[in-house]
Write an enzyme that holds these catalytic residues in place. Sequence first.
Site, PDB file in Angstrom:
ATOM      1  N   GLY A  39     -29.982 -22.076 -27.501  1.00 49.40           N
ATOM      2  CA  GLY A  39     -28.951 -22.930 -26.906  1.00 49.40           C
ATOM      3  C   GLY A  39     -28.794 -24.261 -27.612  1.00 49.40           C
ATOM      4  O   GLY A  39     -27.780 -24.945 -27.439  1.00 49.40           O
ATOM      5  N   SER A  40     -29.771 -24.651 -28.417  1.00 44.58           N
ATOM      6  CA  SER A  40     -29.647 -25.864 -29.237  1.00 44.58           C
ATOM      7  C   SER A  40     -29.074 -25.529 -30.605  1.00 44.58           C
ATOM      8  O   SER A  40     -28.183 -26.222 -31.113  1.00 44.58           O
ATOM      9  CB  SER A  40     -31.022 -26.519 -29.425  1.00 44.58           C
ATOM     10  OG  SER A  40     -31.548 -26.931 -28.189  1.00 44.58           O
ATOM     11  N   SER A  79     -33.201 -29.912 -30.762  1.00 43.51           N
ATOM     12  CA  SER A  79     -33.964 -29.110 -29.797  1.00 43.51           C
ATOM     13  C   SER A  79     -33.863 -29.792 -28.438  1.00 43.51           C
ATOM     14  O   SER A  79     -34.264 -30.943 -28.286  1.00 43.51           O
ATOM     15  CB  SER A  79     -35.438 -29.034 -30.217  1.00 43.51           C
ATOM     16  OG  SER A  79     -36.220 -28.536 -29.153  1.00 43.51           O
ATOM     17  N   SER A  81     -35.517 -29.318 -25.620  1.00 48.29           N
ATOM     18  CA  SER A  81     -36.839 -29.726 -25.112  1.00 48.29           C
ATOM     19  C   SER A  81     -37.536 -30.675 -26.080  1.00 48.29           C
ATOM     20  O   SER A  81     -38.392 -31.463 -25.692  1.00 48.29           O
ATOM     21  CB  SER A  81     -37.727 -28.487 -24.936  1.00 48.29           C
ATOM     22  OG  SER A  81     -37.918 -27.847 -26.200  1.00 48.29           O
ATOM     23  N   THR A  84     -39.585 -27.046 -29.510  1.00 45.82           N
ATOM     24  CA  THR A  84     -39.474 -25.699 -30.089  1.00 45.82           C
ATOM     25  C   THR A  84     -40.173 -25.642 -31.441  1.00 45.82           C
ATOM     26  O   THR A  84     -39.949 -26.495 -32.307  1.00 45.82           O
ATOM     27  CB  THR A  84     -37.986 -25.308 -30.166  1.00 45.82           C
ATOM     28  OG1 THR A  84     -37.515 -25.228 -28.828  1.00 45.82           O
ATOM     29  CG2 THR A  84     -37.767 -23.986 -30.860  1.00 45.82           C
ATOM     30  N   ARG A 131     -28.942 -24.317 -22.699  1.00 41.64           N
ATOM     31  CA  ARG A 131     -27.604 -23.712 -22.824  1.00 41.64           C
ATOM     32  C   ARG A 131     -26.593 -24.393 -21.910  1.00 41.64           C
ATOM     33  O   ARG A 131     -25.393 -24.234 -22.097  1.00 41.64           O
ATOM     34  CB  ARG A 131     -27.662 -22.209 -22.544  1.00 41.64           C
ATOM     35  CG  ARG A 131     -28.112 -21.838 -21.141  1.00 41.64           C
ATOM     36  CD  ARG A 131     -28.331 -20.348 -21.038  1.00 41.64           C
ATOM     37  NE  ARG A 131     -28.707 -19.918 -19.702  1.00 41.64           N
ATOM     38  CZ  ARG A 131     -29.926 -20.004 -19.177  1.00 41.64           C
ATOM     39  NH1 ARG A 131     -30.904 -20.551 -19.873  1.00 41.64           N
ATOM     40  NH2 ARG A 131     -30.167 -19.565 -17.950  1.00 41.64           N
ATOM     41  N   GLU A 211     -28.661 -14.569 -21.188  1.00 42.80           N
ATOM     42  CA  GLU A 211     -29.540 -15.497 -20.460  1.00 42.80           C
ATOM     43  C   GLU A 211     -29.103 -15.720 -19.007  1.00 42.80           C
ATOM     44  O   GLU A 211     -29.948 -15.869 -18.131  1.00 42.80           O
ATOM     45  CB  GLU A 211     -29.633 -16.831 -21.202  1.00 42.80           C
ATOM     46  CG  GLU A 211     -30.373 -16.680 -22.526  1.00 42.80           C
ATOM     47  CD  GLU A 211     -30.534 -18.000 -23.264  1.00 42.80           C
ATOM     48  OE1 GLU A 211     -31.419 -18.789 -22.890  1.00 42.80           O
ATOM     49  OE2 GLU A 211     -29.759 -18.243 -24.208  1.00 42.80           O
ATOM     50  N   HIS A 227     -15.999  -3.197 -41.315  1.00 45.43           N
ATOM     51  CA  HIS A 227     -16.645  -2.514 -42.436  1.00 45.43           C
ATOM     52  C   HIS A 227     -17.904  -1.771 -41.994  1.00 45.43           C
ATOM     53  O   HIS A 227     -18.670  -1.318 -42.832  1.00 45.43           O
ATOM     54  CB  HIS A 227     -16.966  -3.527 -43.543  1.00 45.43           C
ATOM     55  CG  HIS A 227     -15.714  -4.183 -44.061  1.00 45.43           C
ATOM     56  ND1 HIS A 227     -14.999  -3.695 -45.120  1.00 45.43           N
ATOM     57  CD2 HIS A 227     -15.029  -5.261 -43.610  1.00 45.43           C
ATOM     58  CE1 HIS A 227     -13.932  -4.453 -45.327  1.00 45.43           C
ATOM     59  NE2 HIS A 227     -13.928  -5.412 -44.418  1.00 45.43           N
ATOM     60  N   LYS A 322     -42.912 -18.170 -25.571  1.00 39.90           N
ATOM     61  CA  LYS A 322     -43.274 -19.428 -26.252  1.00 39.90           C
ATOM     62  C   LYS A 322     -44.737 -19.790 -25.934  1.00 39.90           C
ATOM     63  O   LYS A 322     -45.489 -20.186 -26.822  1.00 39.90           O
ATOM     64  CB  LYS A 322     -42.345 -20.571 -25.805  1.00 39.90           C
ATOM     65  CG  LYS A 322     -40.952 -20.509 -26.401  1.00 39.90           C
ATOM     66  CD  LYS A 322     -40.117 -21.711 -25.959  1.00 39.90           C
ATOM     67  CE  LYS A 322     -38.707 -21.639 -26.519  1.00 39.90           C
ATOM     68  NZ  LYS A 322     -37.852 -22.760 -26.185  1.00 39.90           N
TER      69      LYS A 322
HETATM   70  C1  F6R Z   1     -31.181 -21.731 -23.587  1.00 41.13           C
HETATM   71  C2  F6R Z   1     -32.569 -21.414 -23.827  1.00 41.13           C
HETATM   72  C3  F6R Z   1     -33.057 -21.087 -25.207  1.00 41.13           C
HETATM   73  C4  F6R Z   1     -33.521 -22.377 -25.910  1.00 41.13           C
HETATM   74  C5  F6R Z   1     -34.338 -22.046 -27.148  1.00 41.13           C
HETATM   75  C6  F6R Z   1     -34.743 -23.285 -27.942  1.00 41.13           C
HETATM   76  O1  F6R Z   1     -30.997 -22.178 -22.269  1.00 41.13           O
HETATM   77  O2  F6R Z   1     -33.318 -21.480 -22.917  1.00 41.13           O
HETATM   78  O3  F6R Z   1     -32.109 -20.406 -25.982  1.00 41.13           O
HETATM   79  O4  F6R Z   1     -32.420 -23.182 -26.244  1.00 41.13           O
HETATM   80  O5  F6R Z   1     -35.485 -21.342 -26.779  1.00 41.13           O
HETATM   81  O6  F6R Z   1     -35.311 -24.252 -27.119  1.00 41.13           O
HETATM   82  P1  F6R Z   1     -34.826 -25.760 -27.240  1.00 41.13           P
HETATM   83  O7  F6R Z   1     -33.364 -25.739 -26.993  1.00 41.13           O
HETATM   84  O8  F6R Z   1     -35.580 -26.523 -26.211  1.00 41.13           O
HETATM   85  O9  F6R Z   1     -35.153 -26.181 -28.641  1.00 41.13           O
END
Ligand code: F6R
Length: 330
Positions: A39-40, A79, A81, A84, A131, A211, A227, A322
């Site tokens: 989502g980032s 990111s 959070s 990541t 997201r 999601e 293609h 994660k």
């Molecule tokens: C979207 C979601 C994931 C995170 C991805 C990266 O809501 O939960 O797609 O965006 O795991 O984490 P961030 O965005 O914190 O770097």
Amino acid sequence: MTPMLDLIRELPDQLRWAAALETPEVPVADAAVIAGMGGSGISGDVAAVVAADAGRRVFVHKSYDLPAWVGDELVVAVSHSGNTEETNSAIDAALARGIPLVGVATGGRVIDRAGADGFPAVPVPPGPQPRAAFGYLAGAVLKVLEGAGVVGPQSDSLLEAAAVVEDLLDGDGPPIAAGIAERLVGRVAYVYGGVGVGSVAANRWKTQINENAKAPAAWIPLPEGNHNDIVGWTADPALSADSVGSVFLEDGGDHPQIRRRSRFTRELMEQLVPTAGVVASRGTGSLARLFSFVAIGDLVSVALADLTGVDPMPVDVIQNLKARLAEEQS
Ligand code: F6R
């Protein structure tokens, strides 16, 4: 109203926040690499579309480290959070190789490291899900690129996008969203869009359906899908007819041949796979057109969750993966 629907309704305000954003001074560059995931990271895909319009180069990096060719491009590490691991690995690489770097995050390691290692960072307002912060993240990335001179001023196009999205989200949203969601129940959505605006939006539709509705989905860029993808529907006609629903995102900015390809693909697919929807973009600028697709796709994903009794908000599977990776590393 689900809390996720409330968050989707914030999108115009998020885009307006970005339009008014004053970024810190950032290094000047000719081109940029946007490093981020999920989502980032999709903010980078938006930025690449905007930059391509302006004849500038923006590359999107969705993995560890940085490609070997990156040298004097500006790296924007985005990111939500801030924690990541792939995005922080790109920061490691930029710092080790002396590549100019800017962070975009709500907090976490990206903001801590900006303070400790002395690179500029843009804090974005906190929120429960990356997201659901798409307007903040994409807008902040665009403003960083504006500050670096990679793209021109962004505020007007962000404001146009906000107005178009606000119009679409008015009341219960466009009836087309509810109809598409109904036609996708029990089916895998295949979302088609032309390279650029349409395919970035198709990717967003896919990830939002994954999601929010916790359902499988695919996105197919055109012309590439003509293609390969187009050949894949006949071996098991019952599977195609009963388990898949196609959605076509048709953008006014598509190359004329892509418009024809989209129509021909749709006509061909109709014989094999039911069409769940055909959506035309709204707005003038590419950012507004892209976010018009995003608004409808977000509504479809939440309506689909509602119809199938799923809570759109949590993504425990991502969080657990994660945590498991972090555990195994320590
Ligand atoms: C979207 C979601 C994931 C995170 C991805 C990266 O809501 O939960 O797609 O965006 O795991 O984490 P961030 O965005 O914190 O770097």
